[in-house]
Design a protein around this motif. Sequence first.
Motif, mmCIF file in Angstrom:
data_model
loop_
_atom_site.group_PDB
_atom_site.id
_atom_site.type_symbol
_atom_site.label_atom_id
_atom_site.label_comp_id
_atom_site.label_asym_id
_atom_site.label_seq_id
_atom_site.Cartn_x
_atom_site.Cartn_y
_atom_site.Cartn_z
ATOM 1 N N ILE A 1 11.592 10.698 1.285
ATOM 2 C CA ILE A 1 11.101 9.969 2.446
ATOM 3 C C ILE A 1 9.771 9.423 2.274
ATOM 4 N N THR A 2 9.051 10.429 1.297
ATOM 5 C CA THR A 2 7.733 9.529 0.906
ATOM 6 C C THR A 2 7.724 8.368 -0.015
ATOM 7 N N LYS A 3 8.677 8.327 -0.860
ATOM 8 C CA LYS A 3 8.943 7.290 -1.664
ATOM 9 C C LYS A 3 9.482 6.149 -0.962
ATOM 10 N N MET A 4 10.530 6.222 0.161
ATOM 11 C CA MET A 4 11.069 5.079 1.026
ATOM 12 C C MET A 4 9.754 4.453 1.790
ATOM 13 N N THR A 5 9.102 5.473 2.243
ATOM 14 C CA THR A 5 7.784 5.028 3.105
ATOM 15 C C THR A 5 6.963 4.106 2.257
ATOM 16 N N THR A 6 6.652 4.532 1.066
ATOM 17 C CA THR A 6 5.737 3.720 0.097
ATOM 18 C C THR A 6 6.222 2.563 0.008
ATOM 19 N N GLU A 7 7.592 2.349 -0.518
ATOM 20 C CA GLU A 7 8.076 1.048 -0.600
ATOM 21 C C GLU A 7 7.940 0.210 0.768
ATOM 22 N N HIS A 8 7.984 0.563 1.883
ATOM 23 C CA HIS A 8 7.681 -0.153 3.135
ATOM 24 C C HIS A 8 6.273 -0.500 3.141
ATOM 25 N N TYR A 9 5.303 0.417 2.587
ATOM 26 C CA TYR A 9 3.779 0.094 2.867
ATOM 27 C C TYR A 9 3.486 -1.310 1.801
ATOM 28 N N LEU A 10 4.231 -1.134 0.484
ATOM 29 C CA LEU A 10 4.191 -2.319 -0.364
ATOM 30 C C LEU A 10 4.730 -3.347 0.353
ATOM 31 N N ARG A 11 5.851 -3.552 0.944
ATOM 32 C CA ARG A 11 6.290 -4.735 1.617
ATOM 33 C C ARG A 11 5.368 -5.060 2.353
ATOM 34 N N VAL A 12 4.733 -4.470 3.495
ATOM 35 C CA VAL A 12 3.931 -4.904 4.455
ATOM 36 C C VAL A 12 2.428 -5.541 3.879
ATOM 37 N N TYR A 13 1.990 -4.495 2.657
ATOM 38 C CA TYR A 13 0.760 -5.339 2.103
ATOM 39 C C TYR A 13 1.172 -6.472 1.470
ATOM 40 N N HIS A 14 2.116 -6.841 0.974
ATOM 41 C CA HIS A 14 2.599 -8.088 0.367
ATOM 42 C C HIS A 14 2.803 -8.988 1.542
ATOM 43 N N GLU A 15 3.184 -8.690 2.696
ATOM 44 C CA GLU A 15 3.244 -9.659 3.853
ATOM 45 C C GLU A 15 2.105 -10.161 4.501
ATOM 46 N N LEU A 16 1.187 -9.069 4.675
ATOM 47 C CA LEU A 16 0.096 -9.055 5.417
ATOM 48 C C LEU A 16 -1.285 -9.785 4.490
ATOM 49 N N TYR A 17 -1.073 -9.241 3.292
ATOM 50 C CA TYR A 17 -2.391 -9.687 2.238
ATOM 51 C C TYR A 17 -1.983 -10.619 1.144
ATOM 52 N N GLY A 18 -0.650 -10.732 0.956
ATOM 53 C CA GLY A 18 -0.055 -11.652 -0.353
ATOM 54 C C GLY A 18 -0.302 -10.981 -1.734
ATOM 55 N N VAL B 1 3.897 19.139 3.765
ATOM 56 C CA VAL B 1 2.641 18.567 4.008
ATOM 57 C C VAL B 1 1.952 18.185 2.710
ATOM 58 N N LEU B 2 2.008 19.076 1.756
ATOM 59 C CA LEU B 2 1.383 18.736 0.452
ATOM 60 C C LEU B 2 2.004 17.442 -0.059
ATOM 61 N N ASP B 3 3.210 17.303 -0.138
ATOM 62 C CA ASP B 3 3.956 16.196 -0.494
ATOM 63 C C ASP B 3 3.469 14.988 0.102
ATOM 64 N N CYS B 4 3.306 14.860 1.449
ATOM 65 C CA CYS B 4 3.094 13.920 2.084
ATOM 66 C C CYS B 4 1.369 13.443 1.720
ATOM 67 N N GLN B 5 0.746 14.492 1.595
ATOM 68 C CA GLN B 5 -0.705 14.249 1.165
ATOM 69 C C GLN B 5 -0.680 13.526 -0.095
ATOM 70 N N ILE B 6 -0.119 13.898 -1.031
ATOM 71 C CA ILE B 6 -0.090 13.175 -2.416
ATOM 72 C C ILE B 6 0.383 11.898 -2.605
ATOM 73 N N ASN B 7 1.677 11.861 -1.965
ATOM 74 C CA ASN B 7 2.508 10.865 -2.116
ATOM 75 C C ASN B 7 2.366 9.716 -1.132
ATOM 76 N N LEU B 8 1.859 10.000 0.146
ATOM 77 C CA LEU B 8 1.513 8.827 1.104
ATOM 78 C C LEU B 8 -0.142 8.565 1.212
ATOM 79 N N GLU B 9 -0.678 9.726 1.541
ATOM 80 C CA GLU B 9 -2.196 9.431 1.586
ATOM 81 C C GLU B 9 -2.792 8.822 0.403
#
Length: 309
Positions: free
Chosen positions: A144-161, A88-96
Amino acid sequence: MEILITGGAGFIGSHILAQLQGRRDMDVVVFDNLSSGSKEHVPAGMELVEGDVCDEAAVDALFADHHFDAVIHLAAQTMVPTSVEQPVLDCQINLEGVLHVLEACRIHGTGHILFSSSAAVYGDNLHIPLKETERLVPTSPYGITKMTTEHYLRVYHELYGMDATVFRFANVYGERQGEKGEGGVVSIFCKLLSQRQGITVFGDGNQTRDFVYAGDIAQAIIRALPLKGCHTMNVSTGQETSINDLIRSFEKAVGYTVPVQYTAPRTGDILRSVLSNETLKRDLGFVPAMDLEEGIRRTYDWYRSQWTK
């Protein structure tokens, strides 16, 4: 160019700051809660703002006070065992935490985010050397948190340029690693050997890693600042080194046979890991150049100098 480096007072951040020091084309701001970083790592002339990426209001206020062209996001919980014990701590820091930064980038118009991912996203994959196109199957909450962040970056690129650059680091080592925490295997060995103690190896020592010097990591990140678009690249030497071979490099640095105790392997640890650096070479025209024995010698000498102060 005005740059924000989250976690910039830490280990890898300190190497980036050292390479950016004195550059008139770079205005650098460091945002760090100093849990593992140090004020002493921030050169004169660079602004240090103490704060935590988990504090959404503090992140937004920081962006409101500046106009960042790029963000190098290093702030993270970096230890695999901690992620297993405290997911949970790992998720809070690395995703939130990263979402607070991404939202601030979106709201305040920051054009480029550069993210410190990890070889941990690949999991225990024997298709080595691992290329960026491999399927991602992390074996720890950290991965998992590193992989998920990579997807967030891809989506922010696709949605917001937003331009997004993902660096999948191999096993990073160098001076100043783990000053306030456990750190990686190299820093752990350095601390013990600086105190003339023996070392413990989890497993039989035949597990392998791709050890890359932090100064080379810093150079890759700085070279990527002008990149446009969405990129993912390994930062690695492309050389597979066993823990037992690493110990032999340490023996050359310290000048004696190191006493080693072997014990049970740790949950979540990967057996073999080496990353292809062909994309790094193609996109940035760069390959990490530090020889392992020289890098270990430099790192050990630094730790020994700290212990004898």
